[in-house]
Structure formats: C-alpha cells, structure tokens
Design an enzyme around this catalytic site. Structure first.
Site, PDB file in Angstrom:
ATOM      1  N   ASP A 533       0.666  -1.258  -0.020  1.00 36.03           N
ATOM      2  CA  ASP A 533       0.032  -0.041  -0.350  1.00 36.03           C
ATOM      3  C   ASP A 533       0.946   1.057  -0.248  1.00 36.03           C
ATOM      4  O   ASP A 533       2.142   1.313   0.537  1.00 36.03           O
ATOM      5  CB  ASP A 533      -0.660  -0.415   1.378  1.00 36.03           C
ATOM      6  CG  ASP A 533      -2.190   0.872   1.365  1.00 36.03           C
ATOM      7  OD1 ASP A 533      -2.002   1.747   0.716  1.00 36.03           O
ATOM      8  OD2 ASP A 533      -2.659   1.396   2.208  1.00 36.03           O
ATOM      9  N   GLU A 536       3.250   5.135  -3.870  1.00 33.41           N
ATOM     10  CA  GLU A 536       2.611   6.183  -4.771  1.00 33.41           C
ATOM     11  C   GLU A 536       4.040   6.460  -5.738  1.00 33.41           C
ATOM     12  O   GLU A 536       4.428   7.028  -5.827  1.00 33.41           O
ATOM     13  CB  GLU A 536       1.949   7.151  -4.483  1.00 33.41           C
ATOM     14  CG  GLU A 536       0.342   6.626  -5.017  1.00 33.41           C
ATOM     15  CD  GLU A 536      -0.202   5.904  -3.394  1.00 33.41           C
ATOM     16  OE1 GLU A 536       0.214   5.772  -2.498  1.00 33.41           O
ATOM     17  OE2 GLU A 536      -0.717   4.524  -3.786  1.00 33.41           O
ATOM     18  N   ASP A 609      -9.025   4.303  -1.411  1.00 34.20           N
ATOM     19  CA  ASP A 609      -9.861   4.700  -0.348  1.00 34.20           C
ATOM     20  C   ASP A 609     -11.172   5.470  -1.284  1.00 34.20           C
ATOM     21  O   ASP A 609     -11.879   6.449  -1.674  1.00 34.20           O
ATOM     22  CB  ASP A 609      -9.663   5.826   0.182  1.00 34.20           C
ATOM     23  CG  ASP A 609      -7.993   5.040   0.984  1.00 34.20           C
ATOM     24  OD1 ASP A 609      -7.727   3.518   1.094  1.00 34.20           O
ATOM     25  OD2 ASP A 609      -7.314   5.784   1.712  1.00 34.20           O
TER      26      ASP A 609
HETATM   27  C1  NOJ Z   1      -4.605   3.647   2.586  1.00 34.66           C
HETATM   28  C2  NOJ Z   1      -5.123   2.020   2.252  1.00 34.66           C
HETATM   29  O1  NOJ Z   1      -5.730   3.327   1.047  1.00 34.66           O
HETATM   30  C3  NOJ Z   1      -6.034   2.017   3.144  1.00 34.66           C
HETATM   31  O2  NOJ Z   1      -7.149   0.600   2.215  1.00 34.66           O
HETATM   32  C4  NOJ Z   1      -5.672   1.101   4.211  1.00 34.66           C
HETATM   33  O3  NOJ Z   1      -6.801   0.849   5.113  1.00 34.66           O
HETATM   34  C5  NOJ Z   1      -4.548   2.009   4.996  1.00 34.66           C
HETATM   35  N1  NOJ Z   1      -4.040   2.997   4.003  1.00 34.66           N
HETATM   36  C6  NOJ Z   1      -4.101   1.984   5.966  1.00 34.66           C
HETATM   37  O4  NOJ Z   1      -3.137   1.004   5.947  1.00 34.66           O
END
Ligand code: NOJ
Length: 947
Positions: A533, A536, A609
């Site tokens: 995650d 970017e 998200d």
């Molecule tokens: C951002 C991610 O997009 C999300 O899915 C995740 O729960 C949070 N980071 C925490 O790791």
C-alpha cells in the site's frame, strides 16, 4: 439555528478531495506551457533531415531538427521500428542531453543527478527490450516522405512526412491515427538557466511561454528543476473515432470525456500517482495508478497507442468533425464517421517512446499491447476467491474468530487480511507483541481450511536506530535521497520515516532477504500473502502528498523521471522476493495500490479509498473495465466502500456486483462499524452468502478467463464493445459487462431502491435469463424487475460455462471437486466454450502441466478436445485423473428426440449416463436437460451423445 442544524444534518455524506494539494494543469508549469504551445503553434518547427536517414536491422534511424528562433536547430535522434506482431515504435531522444553536453542549474547536483533524458521506462514496463522486428516490413523512401508497409499482408501503412514532421497510420488505405497533425509535438530543448529568470528566456523555442520553467513552487514546496524545462508532448488524432478508452486510473466514465475549454472537464486527464484522500467521482484528477495506454474503437476498426513515459503526464481530449474523404499525405480517411478524437499527451520529462497498434479488432489490440508489457499474473486459485479485510483485525483471536464465523454461517472465504495495526508501531516485518504473540499458531489454524493471511508491507520505514530494517537502509544508503543527496525524510503511518528505493538492485536483494522463510520476519509462512500500500509513494504533508520531484534515486535519476513507475518497481521487488521465497514454485500474491504499465505481471490492484456511496458502487464498473482494457484486469475495489458505513441494501448490491470483479475484497476504514456479512439480518445475510457462492460456482470460468488474460491480454471483465464490436449502441455502455468468454452479460444493480433496470441484449443471439431461463431474442432492450435478490445476468446462447457447484469453505479446498458444464445453446442448438485447468498454484503449467479444452456442442453431441496447439502432458493428466465432470446441463435444446440415456465415449470405452428433463415451471422458460454423473475426465478428450 435549529433549522440550519437540521438542514445540515440531512446533507448526505459528501466526499471532497483536497484539491488545493494537487496542481491543476494551469498550475503545473510544463502542462501550462504545452497547452499554451498548442494554442499558439502555426507551423510545427520540427522536420526530419532526409539526409540523415539510415536503415539498419529493420529499423530506421534519422535526425529530427527543431527550428529555433536564435541559433542553429536542435537535434533529436529518431528511431522507428516495426515489430513482429504489427506494433510500430517511435523513439525520440535529445542529442545535447544524450551527450551530457549541458550544465545543471544547481551546481551542487552536478555529481549526483543524471544529465540525460530518462530512458529506462522501457526496462521496467516491457517484458523485454529485445523486441523482435518485422523484417518483412517494406520501407519506401521518396523525396519528402517515407512509406512503410507492414502488418498482416502488408495491410498497414505508416507514412512519414519530413517537413513538417508528421506520421500517419492507415489500415488498407484508411487513415486511422495521425501524429503531430496539429503540430503540438514539442520536446523542450536544453538551454542554460538564464541569470534572471524573470526576464524572457533568450533561448526559448517558438511558441514557448516562460511559465514555470525553472524553480517551481507549489503548496509551500519548491522544485529545484536542475535540468530545466524538458517536457515532451505530442498530438495523436484518432481519425473517424468518437470513442476512446483507457489511461487509468480515474474515477470517470469508460468512454473518456472531452477536456479543455469546450470539454466536459476543464483539466486534462492527469496521470500522476498520488494518495488522493477522499477522491471524487467524475473527475480527471489523478488517483493512485497510471497506465498511459489508450484504445479507440469504431465499427470495423480498433486501434491503440501506448505512451511509454513514467513521469507526470496529462492528456487532453477533444472531439472535432472530420470529413470522410479528406486527404492526409496521399491517403484518405475512409471512415464514414464524422468525428475525430484529438488527444494531446504531455509529460514532464523523459524521452518520447510511443507504440502504435492498428488492431484491427479489440482482441488484436490487446494482444499487441500485452505482448509488450506482459500478460496478467496467473493467480493461485484461492486468490480469485473471497477476501475479507478491514482496518484492522486486532488480534490473533479476532482473526480466528472471523474465520470461524464464516464457517459457522457457511460463507466461503479464502483470505483474511491484516492492515497496519498487526505490526509493532508500524515497523514492517514485525508483529504487535501483545496482540500477535504467536502468529505461527494463527497461520497453522487458518491453513486447516487452506485460508491465507495477508499482511501489509508499505515502502516507508520508521526512522528508529533500533529497527533492523532502518539500520540496514542507513548502513547501505539504499533509501531514496533528497536533492542534496541525503536520506529523504517524511511522515507516514510509521511516523518519521525514510523510503526504500526499489530501483536500487541492492535494496531489492535485501527486500528478498526480508521476505525469506526463516528470515528476520518471524512467523513468516507460505500462507502469508502480501499487500503493498502507500506506494505512489504516499508522503503525508509532502509536496502533492508524495516524494519531491527532485528527490534522487539509484543511478542519479530524479524522482520526476520515475514517479509513476515507483509503485510498480516496489510491487515488483516484493514479487521477486516471493519468487525467491519459494524458489519459483509458488505464484505470488501481492496487492498493490499504485501501478503502471506492466504491473499486471506482479499481482492485482485495487482502486484505493472509495466510500460507501451508490456513486462509488456505480463508478467501480467503468473503473474496472478501464483497467481491463489497459492490461491490468486483475483489479477490484473496496467492496462496501472504505469510508463511512453502507446501508445493508448498498452492501448487498455491492456483493452482487463483486461476484464478477476479478478481485473481490471487502475492506473498511478503521472508523467504520464492523460489516462482515454474517453480522447482518435476513435477507441480507443470505443474499451476500448467495453472491459469494455464485462467485465460487463461476470460479472455473473465471480461472479460464485469467488464463486468457495471462496468455493473450484479454480483459476478464469485458465492456460490451469488446464482445460486440459492431454494435454501435454499446460503445458508450459502462454499466453492463461480460465475464470472459462465458457470454454472461451482467448489468449489476447500482442504484438505490431500484425496482427495475434496463438491459441491452445487443445482437441477434438468444439470451437466457440466468435465474428463470426465460428466453429473449436479441437485439433488444428489456426491462428487468430487480427485487433485492435479483442480479440481472443473461446467458448468451452459444456458450458453455464450466462451473463448480459443491459448496466449500475455501476455493483451495474445492480444488479436487468435480465440475459441472452448463451449455446454453444458440438458435441452431449449438454452443462452445473453453476450460483451463492446472495445479492451481505453481508455475508447472509452463512445463506443460495443464489442460486447455475446447468444449463444443453440436448435433446433440458435447465434445471435449484440446485447444489447438495445447496438448496436455500425460503426467499432468494422470495427476488429475480424479477430476471429473459430474453434471452436464443443456439449456434451450429441443427435447423431443432425446434418448433416455446419454452415450459416452472416452479412451475407446463406452458408457452411459442418465438424462433427466427438468422444468423451470414457466412456459417462457427454456428446457433444461441434466446429464447425471457422466464422469468423463475434465482434462480428457471425450464425447457425450444425447440423441
Ligand atoms: C490506505 C489504504 O488505501 C487503505 O486501504 C488502508 O486501510 C490504509 N492505508 C491503512 O493501511
């Protein structure tokens, strides 16, 4: 006041991105300058120097000259090559920078920053940079032009006009793509930094504005831009095409909208990977990933382009009328369509590296593109099952209880996920000491149902001298550096952090060590999968939420050069680590948020998200379809929505849509209420269970679709225009899709309280309502009643769909279960399908350990034979001997002449199976013939005769 309060309280939850954190085109120096250039250019100052043309090993080398107002022309080496499968490649570099004959603007960067234009994007994106050339291509030079004939039967022609420099591409004499037709081609030549940057630039090129050429400030950050302005831009016209698709990732329509003053969006589509908090739907703003691939489609033609550049990129799109018959360089635009789509591609840095694909069908375009960047990773079977995630499952007990509850409620699940809180203070490769004291016990327990556990590992590393990962990065210096060459520091989940540099081979080696079984990551086991995650990379409070453009990577490249590739480089380093973890015997699973062209080789992505709104459910379909087109089909979205709490109806509809998502994971923000399906009352619980079971039933067909994506680049979820390339009324449809080769046409319900939806049945096939078997004759548009239990699915006659009907706790447990073949006949009583089987987890299929079957139904006979060129190896057939077909269901066949028993022939032996005719009870429902337990082998060649 009370009234105001009540009104405000009723305003629905509404997301808004923090737009001020991100540059608009206007605020981005190079985008602004290139739009300015496009609106001022009268005559392109670029010409091809005919005296410089040189043909060598099937490629043309030449020099482009750029006329400058002061001084002699700038030189740009050009290479044109024609590749084996009809792809055309154009590469343009800049002589002065290539020779490193320049001074950097900041003296202190002289030793640490490279002077050339970045030229390694291809090394990351392409499967191989040794692309086989089409040696049969014919180069025909003349005084002012060069013609290249190539492709199938030499039906493709590229015409290169020397002055001004332009390229047009025709299929059978019909021009379909033109480059630099409008003269927007622009490579900002190197010039010294003027002593006074507020004065006009004495070395500016024609039509050039001075906006943001040197130190560029935004949001309190200043980008030092030591190499000065170096953007690269080009206009690409799709002649006679009004529909263009691709360039993910945006939360926008499937058919891309027009941009600019006259367009529906004012800003161009932006490709600059960022952690965009609360992104908006219907927007061209950047999100987490970037694939600069675009497809244009019309009846009779499909073409594509791939702009291979990893820097910040903007794409303007406009539609204009074009007259059929108009002339461009001796060739004609033959298409009757009056629309041309003009696109303007603008990148901040790098060389120009463009591929043109002339199809002529969508399938050809996908093959031509994917043979360059690679097919999607063939997943382990469990990876296409249901994934249960939330931020966070808090302890080992919590994880095991979730797993047990799924069993208790008979809902299958293959993977349970751990977000950042499983770690000790967000130090990756550690476990929270009191909540996860015995990870190995938890993993062993999950393994009893063959379930996997995903752990999240992000690229930010906590600065803590006692933390072994940080210590290593510090000692070896294998982290990202700031513009002064020191460790770059910023904030993320782990607090004050540094970032790994996945472009550094030594860092990648260390990454593999970290993932090794028995290494520093205690408890690591083969049923731990991974989640990458924030890659970017996300830098809280950083410039545009990411690393500064003038940060420095391995080998002296600036972050601006590789920004959009960073996520893929990181993802691929985890992929390499897992290949090493199992010595190449197990297919890795790593979910990534950030991606680029080529990421499909390393694992799935998801759209980050989103929120629990109907809009996000709706936009998930065009977003996933777009990813599929752009070669990244293994993709999904947070089912249920990341932010906020979905209503039970929304959650149920989301599960129903996700039956078909190539990647199906429920996920939720830490502040949301728990929402595992078993927590809901009826009817929601049963409907969510039904949805997951339906996905598991279709898993053999989905797995087969993955194989086609892996080998041929075919999307798994296909927009209607891919399956019905001549049906013009489908070209803009983005709320229907087809699953792989199954012919299953789905229109998920994405509207609240929808009593009915309209479904398009685009061609003259017979369609069967999947639930009722009611028959419809296409082409037509029908109204379907949609009570909560209804997922509008229509089976197109003429298809055979392999399925599995036994219910299991996980897909891996179902690995040896028998299959069911469902045959939906067409108006001639015929059907066909494909079925791919291997060991569902290893790379042995590359050694022939698989079966790929053509299933044909004709004249009352169902035949299984090998797909041409795919002879299974006998060792594999022996290993799957027990894997049989337990049912064949034939739908829509005339039943009057049937025998009472089906006659079966396999391996020279004959046997029989009982035939049962079922009725759906309605007169408009198709007949259903069940052949019970034919016990033919799933991997074998056989026939079953019903007459
Ligand atoms: C951002 C991610 O997009 C999300 O899915 C995740 O729960 C949070 N980071 C925490 O790791």
């Amino acid at each position: 006041m009370l009234l105001l309060y009540l009104v405000l309280a009723w305003i629905p939850y509404c997301l808004a991105a923090k737009r001020y954190l991100f540059k608009t085109c206007d605020q981005s120096g190079f985008c602004n300058r290139n739009r300015y250039y496009a609106s001022h250019v009268e005559q392109s100052p670029y010409s091809l120097d005919s005296a410089s043309c040189r043909f060598e090993s099937g490629a043309l080398y030449a020099t482009l000259l750029k006329q400058l107002p002061n001084g002699s022309p700038a030189q740009f080496p050009l290479k044109l090559s024609v590749l084996k499968d009809g792809q055309f490649r154009i590469q343009i570099d800049e002589q002065t920078r290539l020779e490193k004959n320049i001074n950097l603007a900041r003296e202190q960067s002289a030793d640490i920053v490279r002077k050339e234009r970045y030229n390694e994007a291809a090394d990351w994106a392409l499967v191989s940079d040794e692309l086989p050339l089409d040696t049969s291509a014919k180069f025909v030079p003349s005084d002012s032009k060069l013609y290249i004939e190539y492709g199938p039967d030499h039906s493709f022609t590229a015409t290169i006009n020397f002055e001004p420099f332009q390229l047009s591409f025709a299929v059978n004499g019909d021009i379909q793509i033109v480059l630099n037709e409008n003269g927007f081609f622009n490579m900002e030549h190197w010039r010294p930094r003027p002593s006074n940057t507020s004065e006009p630039d004495p070395n500016a090129g024609l039509y050039e504005s001075d906006t943001g050429k040197w130190d560029e400030s935004f949001g309190g950050f200043t980008d030092s831009k030591t190499r000065g302005p170096e953007s690269v831009a080009l206009d690409i016209s799709f002649k006679g095409f009004s529909h263009v698709y691709g360039i993910p990732e945006h939360a926008d329509s499937l058919n891309l909208r027009s941009t600019g003053e006259q367009g529906e969006h004012s800003d161009p589509y932006h490709l600059f990977n960022v952690d965009i908090f609360e992104y908006e739907v219907n927007s061209t703003m950047s999100t987490y990933g970037a694939i600069p691939f675009m497809q244009a489609h019309r009846k009779g033609a499909s073409v594509g382009v791939f702009w291979l550049n990893g820097a910040d990129t903007w794409v303007d799109i406009s539609r204009m009328s074009s007259e059929a018959g108009s002339d461009t360089h001796d060739q004609k635009v033959l298409s009757a369509s009056k629309t041309t789509t003009l696109t303007h591609w603008i990148s901040e840095a790098g060389v120009l590296d463009l591929f043109v694909f002339l199809g002529p069908t969508p399938k050809d375009v996908y093959r031509q593109y994917s043979s360059l960047t690679g097919g999607t990773l063939m997943p382990q079977l469990s990876a296409i099952g249901y994934h249960q995630c939330r931020w966070n499952y808090n302890s080992e007990e919590d994880v095991l209880e979730v797993s047990a509850k799924f069993d208790e409620h008979n809902i299958p699940v293959d993977v349970i996920w751990l977000d950042i809180a499983y770690t000790d203070q967000v130090k990756y490769f550690t476990w929270h000491p009191s909540n996860f004291p015995h990870p190995q016990n938890m993993l062993a327990e999950l393994d009893k149902s063959k379930r996997k556990l995903v752990t999240i590992i992000d690229p930010h590393i906590k600065i803590d001298d006692d933390y072994f990962v940080y210590k290593h990065l510090k000692e070896t210096g294998t982290y990202l550096r700031n513009s002064a060459g020191e460790q770059f520091e910023g904030e993320c989940w782990s607090g004050h952090s540094v970032w790994v540099d996945p472009f550094n081979p030594d860092e990648r080696k260390y990454w593999a060590e970290l993932h090794a079984l028995g290494g520093d990551f205690a408890g690591n086991a083969s049923n731990i999968w991974f989640w990458n995650d924030m890659n970017e990379p996300s830098v809280f409070e950083g410039a545009e939420t990411t690393a500064p453009r003038d940060a420095i990577h391995y080998d002296g490249w600036e972050h601006r050069d590789v920004h959009n590739i960073f996520g893929m480089a990181y993802h691929s380093s985890t992929y390499d680590a897992l290949i090493a973890r199992h010595k190449g015997t197990l297919r890795p699973f790593i979910l990534t948020r950030s991606f680029f062209a080529g990421s499909q080789r390393y694992g799935p992505m998801w759209t980050g998200d989103n929120a629990a709104t109907w809009d996000f459910l709706k936009v998930s379909i065009p977003m996933l379809l777009t990813n599929g087109i752009a070669g990244m089909p293994f993709s999904g979205v947070d089912v249920g929505g990341f932010f906020d709490n979905p209503s039970p109806e929304l959650l149920t509809r989301w599960y129903q849509a996700a039956v078909f998502y190539p990647f199906f994971r429920a996920h939720a923000h830490i502040d949301t209420k728990r929402r595992e399906p078993y927590l809901y009352d009826e009817p929601y619980l049963s409907l969510m269970r039904d949805a997951v079971n339906l996905r598991y039933a279709f898993s053999p067909a989905a797995y087969t679709a993955f194989y086609r994506a892996h080998t041929e680049g075919m999307p798994i979820l296909r927009p209607l225009f891919v399956e019905y390339p001549d049906a013009e009324n489908t070209f803009g449809v983005e709320d229907h899709f087809v699953l792989g080769d199954t012919g299953l046409l789905v229109r998920p319900v994405t509207e609240e309280n929808a009593a009915e939806v309209q479904v398009i049945l685009p061609d003259a096939s017979i369609y069967y309502d999947f639930d009722t078997q009611e028959v419809f004759q296409g082409p037509t548009k029908i109204t379907v009643q949609t009570p909560l239990e209804k997922i509008p699915i229509f089976a197109r006659g003429g298809h055979i769909i392999p399925q599995r009907h036994r219910e299991r706790r996980s897909l891996e447990l179902a690995k040896f279960d028998p299959f069911t073949l469902v045959v939906y006949v067409d108006e001639n009583g015929e059907a066909e399908g494909k079925h791919y089987i291997d060991d569902f987890k290893s790379y042995e299929y590359q050694n022939g350990m698989y079966a790929y079957k053509d299933l044909l139904f004709k004249g009352g006979r169902l035949i299984s034979q090998d797909v041409e060129g795919h002879q299974p190896n006998s060792e594999f057939l022996d290993s799957i001997e027990e894997l049989v077909i337990e049912k064949v269901i034939v739908i829509g066949l005339e039943t009057s002449n049937l025998s009472s028993e089906a006659l079966i022939k396999e391996n020279g032996e004959e046997s029989t199976a009982e035939i049962i005719i079922n009725s759906k009870g309605s007169s408009s429902a198709a007949s259903e013939i069940l052949i019970r337990n034919p016990r033919v082998s799933a991997g074998g060649n056989w026939e079953i005769n019903l007459l």
